[in-house]
Write an enzyme that holds these catalytic residues in place. Structure first.
Site, short mmCIF file in Angstrom:
data_model
loop_
_atom_site.label_atom_id
_atom_site.label_comp_id
_atom_site.label_asym_id
_atom_site.label_seq_id
_atom_site.Cartn_x
_atom_site.Cartn_y
_atom_site.Cartn_z
N ASP A 88 4.03 9.34 -1.16
CA ASP A 88 2.85 8.58 -0.75
C ASP A 88 2.59 7.45 -1.74
O ASP A 88 2.84 7.61 -2.94
CB ASP A 88 1.62 9.49 -0.70
CG ASP A 88 0.76 9.23 0.52
OD1 ASP A 88 0.84 8.11 1.07
OD2 ASP A 88 0.02 10.13 0.94
N HIS A 142 0.81 -1.21 0.00
CA HIS A 142 0.00 0.00 0.00
C HIS A 142 0.85 1.27 0.00
O HIS A 142 0.33 2.35 -0.28
CB HIS A 142 -0.94 0.01 1.21
CG HIS A 142 -2.02 -1.01 1.14
ND1 HIS A 142 -3.29 -0.73 0.71
CD2 HIS A 142 -2.01 -2.34 1.43
CE1 HIS A 142 -4.03 -1.83 0.76
NE2 HIS A 142 -3.28 -2.82 1.19
#
Length: 508
Positions: A404, A196
């Site tokens: 991110d 993730h």
């Protein structure tokens, strides 16, 4: 980009899907479905993650807790992981609860392993390393020993629950060695892994003393999924430089006698569901929206965990620079930053909190008036039912992480907007979402002046341009949703042929 109530925080909320909706598949998903004959539901689905969602809950906070819990309510399966209690015994009693067709299986960890596996290796080594922050890596051999021990224990506890034709889907950086541990326990089921968070390039990854073991463990999965093409390329580059793995085509590698698929599977959100939340604002939020409307004030909004990877101090400095460059905006623009706490026992998180609070105080102390507070800072979790209408009522979404994996707040902001009068998304070039969301205003989060200029551009953008950009972004967010992500990954895993001797019953 998920906020389960019990500390420590399980999986970063900006890095996982907020819910499931829709059936449209991404181009990647369509290709995988075609290759596998369109059947991504062979056998049970076994989900393994650091923490387990409450399958009985109908009001999850978001992220993985929603994104996959609904799937297990629709098909037979298991969700396996740590129970979240910090005072158990590693390898202790397994708790099993049946919810509809699925089982929720949780296991305990000792305080020593919570400190070593979770706070230590996972979040003081892998998290900063994978976010390109070598200066914050706190490597200790005992952390790695705990990380391996927990993964080996999880494998031993999970193996008796497995059936021959299960699809096992392992999530995130806490569990990189799990497939290797399961293989050693005799498991030959298809096992996929999804990361993730970002995956670093080789020259950063090799700063870890355990980089070779980590990559070798990854290659025991049949499918390795990443958020972006850049992340997949980083692993492929490492393999080309430092591994005997042979690349067969763009996504497949030969590892000994096995074939491993490495591909991108960008996560989406439940765009329709999140958009519906915007129309259900409670009285408190409605009063705030009406007050700003009466005063003619526009709002910039940021929603992030209080994490050093999110670029929050740089964001505050950019807002301060905007006010300095455009004093006419004083009393007409506010900045709302929601930053709930996370991993507060890790030292770097205390540092970022102190820096942020000092900046907020300094900026407000210098600029605020008796009826105008330029920065509203909330350091606690806010219910998604409140966030959705707050996003809709904000004229700029300010999403500028330094690095991110995906950042689903960007997608939620787009889904929340009124198509007739939409706000503008200002997005970091270093968020995984930037690889898809080209119509956002992309910025370098390290460049304070550029961010200030871009905020002004967003605040003064003509309606026609705002509508054009939003229409394209919303179309993408709606079509490439959370269900499309799941279908793509599970189709790839269903068609995988990498395991050496499949299927075979796991040992009991």
């Amino acid at each position: 980009m998920t906020q389960l109530s019990s500390p420590p925080s399980p999986v970063p909320p900006s890095d996982i899907p907020s819910a499931l909706a829709g059936t449209a598949a991404t181009p990647d998903a369509s290709a995988h479905l075609e290759e596998t004959g369109g059947d991504a539901e062979t056998g049970r689905l076994v989900i393994v993650s650091n923490r387990v969602a409450n399958l009985r809950s109908t009001g999850q906070a978001g992220g993985l807790a929603v994104g996959l819990a609904e799937t297990l309510k629709e098909r037979d399966g298991i969700w396996f992981g740590w129970n979240g209690a910090p005072d158990g015994v590693t390898g202790g009693e397994v708790q099993v609860e049946r919810v509809g067709p699925a089982e929720q299986v949780t296991v305990p960890l000792s305080p020593k392993d919570v400190a070593g596996y979770y706070l230590g290796y996972a979040n003081s080594v892998l998290w900063p390393l994978f976010h390109y922050r070598l200066d914050l890596v706190d490597y200790r051999p005992a952390f790695y020993e705990s990380y391996q021990r927990v993964n080996e224990t999880f494998a031993r506890q999970l193996a008796p629950f497995l059936k021959d034709d299960d699809l096992i889907w392992v999530h995130d950086y806490h569990l990189i060695p799990l497939a290797r541990c399961l293989r050693k326990a005799g498991c030959r089921q298809r096992i996929g892994f999804f990361l993730h968070i970002p995956f670093p390039p080789p020259d950063i990854l090799v700063a870890s003393p355990n980089h070779a073991e980590l990559v070798e463990a990854l290659l025991d999965y049949d499918v390795i999924g990443f958020q972006t093409q850049a992340d997949a390329v980083n692993l492929k580059a490492y393999l080309a430089e430092r591994s005997p793995a042979v690349q067969l085509d763009d996504t497949r590698f030969r590892v000994g006698t096995r074939t491993v698929t490495i591909d991108r599977f960008p996560i989406g959100i439940d765009a329709k569901g999140f958009a519906a939340m915007t129309r259900e604002a409670d009285d408190e939020v409605q009063i705030d929206l009406m007050r700003r409307q009466v005063l003619g004030r526009r709002q910039i909004i940021g929603v992030d965990r209080l994490d050093y990877s999110k670029g929050l101090p740089e964001r505050l400095k950019a807002f301060d620079r905007l006010m300095a460059q455009h004093p006419e905006l004083e009393k007409s623009v506010t900045y709302l930053q929601v930053a709930p706490p996370t991993r507060e026992k890790v030292g770097a998180y205390g540092d970022i909190r102190a820096e942020l609070e000092a900046l907020v105080g300094a900026i407000n102390g210098r600029l605020a008036d008796f009826n105008w507070t330029p920065i509203r800072y909330i350091h606690r979790s806010v219910d998604r039912a409140k966030l959705a209408p707050l996003m809709r009522g904000s004229q700029v979404g300010f999403v500028t992480p330094l690095r991110d994996g995906m950042n689903l707040v960007a997608k939620e902001y787009v889904a929340a907007q009124d198509p007739a009068d939409p706000g503008v998304l200002v997005l970091s070039r270093f968020a995984g979402a930037a690889e898809e969301m080209h119509e956002a205003l992309l910025v370098n989060p390290y460049d304070i002046d550029e961010m200030a200029r871009t905020l002004y551009q967003a605040l003064t953008m003509p309606l026609a341009e705002r509508r054009r950009r939003h229409e394209a972004l919303l179309d993408h967010v709606m079509r490439h949703d959370a269900r499309a992500w799941q279908e793509a990954f599970l189709a790839a895993l269903s068609g995988a042929t990498g395991s050496a001797a499949r299927p075979q019953q796991a040992p009991s």
